[in-house]
Design a protein around this motif. Structure first.
Motif, PDB file in Angstrom:
ATOM      1  N   GLY A  10      31.005 -22.311  34.990  1.00 14.05           N
ATOM      2  CA  GLY A  10      29.668 -22.814  35.337  1.00 14.05           C
ATOM      3  C   GLY A  10      29.687 -23.527  36.686  1.00 14.05           C
ATOM      4  N   PHE A  11      28.491 -23.849  37.186  1.00  8.83           N
ATOM      5  CA  PHE A  11      28.413 -24.495  38.502  1.00  8.83           C
ATOM      6  C   PHE A  11      29.075 -25.875  38.505  1.00  8.83           C
ATOM      7  CE2 PHE A  11      24.248 -21.946  39.129  1.00  8.83           C
ATOM      8  CZ  PHE A  11      25.001 -20.817  39.410  1.00  8.83           C
ATOM      9  N   ASP A  12      29.276 -26.437  37.284  1.00  6.02           N
ATOM     10  CA  ASP A  12      29.926 -27.745  37.194  1.00  6.02           C
ATOM     11  C   ASP A  12      31.452 -27.634  37.139  1.00  6.02           C
ATOM     12  OD1 ASP A  12      30.102 -26.488  34.798  1.00  6.02           O
ATOM     13  OD2 ASP A  12      29.248 -28.123  33.579  1.00  6.02           O
ATOM     14  N   ILE A  26      32.654 -21.429  30.746  1.00 12.45           N
ATOM     15  CA  ILE A  26      31.450 -21.200  29.928  1.00 12.45           C
ATOM     16  C   ILE A  26      31.852 -20.652  28.561  1.00 12.45           C
ATOM     17  CG2 ILE A  26      29.340 -19.816  29.758  1.00 12.45           C
ATOM     18  CD1 ILE A  26      29.108 -19.955  32.787  1.00 12.45           C
ATOM     19  N   ILE A  30      27.693 -14.934  41.778  1.00 11.43           N
ATOM     20  CA  ILE A  30      26.891 -15.715  40.822  1.00 11.43           C
ATOM     21  C   ILE A  30      26.232 -14.743  39.847  1.00 11.43           C
ATOM     22  CG2 ILE A  30      24.841 -17.195  40.601  1.00 11.43           C
ATOM     23  CD1 ILE A  30      25.668 -18.517  43.200  1.00 11.43           C
ATOM     24  N   LYS A  59      24.318 -14.026  35.700  1.00 14.28           N
ATOM     25  CA  LYS A  59      23.676 -14.597  34.510  1.00 14.28           C
ATOM     26  C   LYS A  59      24.637 -14.416  33.349  1.00 14.28           C
ATOM     27  CE  LYS A  59      19.394 -12.599  35.959  1.00 14.28           C
ATOM     28  NZ  LYS A  59      18.507 -11.513  35.685  1.00 14.28           N
ATOM     29  N   ASP A  98      24.555 -23.591  24.035  1.00 20.94           N
ATOM     30  CA  ASP A  98      24.225 -24.929  24.551  1.00 20.94           C
ATOM     31  C   ASP A  98      24.908 -26.008  23.714  1.00 20.94           C
ATOM     32  OD1 ASP A  98      22.750 -25.188  22.252  1.00 20.94           O
ATOM     33  OD2 ASP A  98      20.793 -24.931  23.232  1.00 20.94           O
ATOM     34  N   PRO A 122      20.464 -16.714  29.907  1.00 20.50           N
ATOM     35  CA  PRO A 122      19.811 -17.357  31.061  1.00 20.50           C
ATOM     36  C   PRO A 122      18.938 -16.386  31.857  1.00 20.50           C
ATOM     37  CG  PRO A 122      22.123 -16.962  31.511  1.00 20.50           C
ATOM     38  CD  PRO A 122      21.904 -16.549  30.099  1.00 20.50           C
ATOM     39  N   LYS A 161      18.249 -16.984  35.110  1.00 20.38           N
ATOM     40  CA  LYS A 161      18.808 -16.884  36.466  1.00 20.38           C
ATOM     41  C   LYS A 161      20.301 -17.204  36.437  1.00 20.38           C
ATOM     42  CE  LYS A 161      17.241 -21.437  37.507  1.00 20.38           C
ATOM     43  NZ  LYS A 161      16.786 -22.479  38.143  1.00 20.38           N
ATOM     44  N   ASN A 202      23.788 -18.628  36.334  1.00 23.13           N
ATOM     45  CA  ASN A 202      24.232 -19.932  35.836  1.00 23.13           C
ATOM     46  C   ASN A 202      25.743 -20.105  35.947  1.00 23.13           C
ATOM     47  OD1 ASN A 202      24.591 -17.886  33.883  1.00 23.13           O
ATOM     48  ND2 ASN A 202      24.877 -19.410  32.294  1.00 23.13           N
ATOM     49  N   GLY A 203      26.423 -19.075  36.450  1.00 25.14           N
ATOM     50  CA  GLY A 203      27.868 -19.213  36.502  1.00 25.14           C
ATOM     51  C   GLY A 203      28.500 -18.282  37.525  1.00 25.14           C
TER      52      GLY A 203
END
Ligand code: UD1
Length: 486
Positions: free
Chosen positions: A201-203, A207, A353, A355, A360, A368, A370, A372-373
């Motif tokens: 993920g972007f963090d 995932i 990038i 979807k 969750d 998703p 858009k 997300n990872g």
């Protein structure tokens, strides 16, 4: 791995969240989750996730001085003198007859754009014979072996190495078994699996696709080099006396398996690495371009080239970056060994990038809308930079390149419709060139567009009859080998 060690390793990698649903998981789910994570050392996993996160804020790459491939590195099946082409072809057949040539199929991709729930090679584009891509490829191998045998009088084999992934291995194996390995010797078809890597993920966190499953994706077609080493494939090649490899991607219906002309050209030039290219049709065509960047040969992928550069033209109006990569590569075994032993860790993954479905915090599955990872992939052509003698071979698009990428639709390029037409047009050309007469049929006008129009004759020639349009006495029997529908 016991639970404590697994937890410690994930903590060390900064990824302990992966176990957040652990108490709810059944025993089977726990062991499959542990198995997914087992190959990853904490340091390697941490580096992978950090690299993915960093990719979101790339340092602006310096403007890269791109240059087209210099003419002296290029051979051409389009413009080459017939005598020279014939010499290369002889050389290629000689090497095939000496059992020195094998093919490697890259078949681990998920074929997302085509969107069928099975491996692309199993696709039937609707030819009269109903043959799938795998069957066409198998029959071309049989034919090229037979031609080499006829020319040189000794029985020979072109082994078929097939790289699959978790998504494609099992259905591909089953499909080959159901079709009796298309009458090839089972021991000469060697399937091996590429690695899967976690999506991030972007963090910077892995995932979770399900409570007990990490979102994994194959590591790109450049995963080939690790997979060759992991599965001891290079040793197998050595044992068989293989020296030259033709690597190709699964979806090109016109692919010339172990193409003797390409092999002969590369061998004569003493190349360790080579790429087949076609002239690009238009700047936006989704093919990578073979070029030089900072003096190093490479492919700049279509997703990574700016529109401005893609549209640049020479004084004569031709696209400056015209050498379209068709994912057909030549390698010597020695070159592959040098990659596996030394250079593979230096391949820099490409980031995309995507979807990626996930669960969750509450454990609900989310699809998703858009991106997300991040998925990271290595590309097969990124090894060109390590070649000592790199060459490029230009071929004719209408004879050698019609990829199946997209589902059919009005005006859609690279679809089952365009692939089917490309093959039927080719076989019609071959039949006419061989002196075929088709009473009551229009001879195609030269201005017919092969992509957008059906050929006037529906004529399909089995690869067991003709590899590249050559005519062997007594073989072109209508009905048995040539499917003709008027
Ligand atoms: C990276 C790469 O080679 N890009 C080329 C590929 O693009 P393209 O984007 O079409 O690449 P695909 O994703 O179709 O993959 C090409 C081949 O690699 C295989 N595969 C892919 C991912 C994976 O993890 N494992 C795997 O084995 C696929 O099954 C396929 O046989 O073909 C185009 C021509 O058709 C070229 O112009 C592109 O330069």
């Amino acid at each position: 791995l016991n639970t404590v060690t697994l937890k410690q390793r994930l903590e060390a990698a900064g990824q302990a969240h992966v176990l957040r649903f652990w108490p709810e998981l059944a025993a089977g789910e726990r062991s499959s989750l542990a198995a997914e994570l087992r190959p990853w050392e904490p340091r390697e996993l941490r580096a992978h996730c950090e690299a993915a996160k960093r990719a979101l804020t790339p340092a602006r790459p310096p403007a890269r001085p791109m240059e087209p491939v210099p003419q002296q590195l290029m051979g051409s099946a389009v413009r080459g003198h017939p005598e020279v082409l014939s010499r290369w072809e002889q050389r290629g057949f000689q090497l095939i007859s000496e059992n020195k040539v094998a093919v490697i199929l890259l078949a681990g991709g998920q074929g997302t754009r085509l969107a069928v729930p099975y491996p692309k090679g199993m696709y039937n584009v609707g030819l009269p014979s109903g043959k799938t891509l795998y069957q066409i490829q198998a029959e071309r191998i049989r034919k090229v072996q037979e031609l080499a045998e006829v020319k040189h009088g000794n029985k020979c084999t072109v082994p078929w190495y097939i790289m699959t992934s978790e998504f494609t291995l099992e259905p591909t194996q089953r499909f080959f078994a159901e079709h009796d390995h298309f009458n090839l010797d089972k021991s000469d078809i060697i399937m091996f699996e590429q690695r899967m890597i976690p999506a991030v993920g972007f963090d910077g966190k892995i995932i979770l696709e399900q409570k007990g499953k990490v979102a994994m994706a194959p590591d790109g077609n450049g995963g080939l080099y690790r997979a060759l080493a992991d599965s001891m494939i290079l040793e197998d090649m050595d044992r068989r006396g293989i020296r030259y490899l033709h690597v190709y991607c699964v979806d090109n219906i016109l692919v010339k398996m172990a193409d003797p002309i390409f092999i002969g050209f590369c061998a004569e030039k003493g190349a360790d690495c080579g790429a087949k290219v076609v002239g690009k049709t238009d700047p936006s065509e989704p093919v990578g371009v073979v070029c030089r960047v900072d003096g190093i040969y490479q492919v700049v992928e279509y997703s990574e080239v700016s529109q401005e550069v893609a549209e640049m033209r020479d004084e004569d109006g031709c696209l400056t970056y015209n050498a379209g990569n068709i994912c057909n590569h030549f390698f010597t075994l020695d070159f592959l060994k040098s990659i596996a032993e030394e250079f593979e860790p230096k391949l820099v993954p490409h980031m995309a990038i995507k979807k990626i479905p996930f669960v969750d915090e509450q454990g609900n599955r989310v699809k998703p809308e858009k991106g997300n990872g991040i998925k990271m992939e290595k590309f097969v052509f990124d090894v060109f930079q390590f070649a000592k003698n790199f060459v490029v071979f230009e071929v004719s698009r209408e004879e050698e390149f019609s990829p199946l990428k997209n589902a059919a639709g009005a005006g859609v390029k690279d679809s089952p419709v365009t692939a089917r037409r490309a093959l039927l047009w080719q076989h019609q050309r071959w039949a006419l060139r061989a002196g075929g007469h088709f009473p009551n049929h229009q001879i195609p006008r030269s201005d017919w567009s092969e992509e957008s129009e059906e050929p006037p004759l529906v004529c399909e020639i089995s690869p067991l009859v003709s590899y590249a349009g050559e005519v062997q006495q007594g073989l072109w029997q209508w009905g048995k080998w040539v499917h003709l529908r008027c």
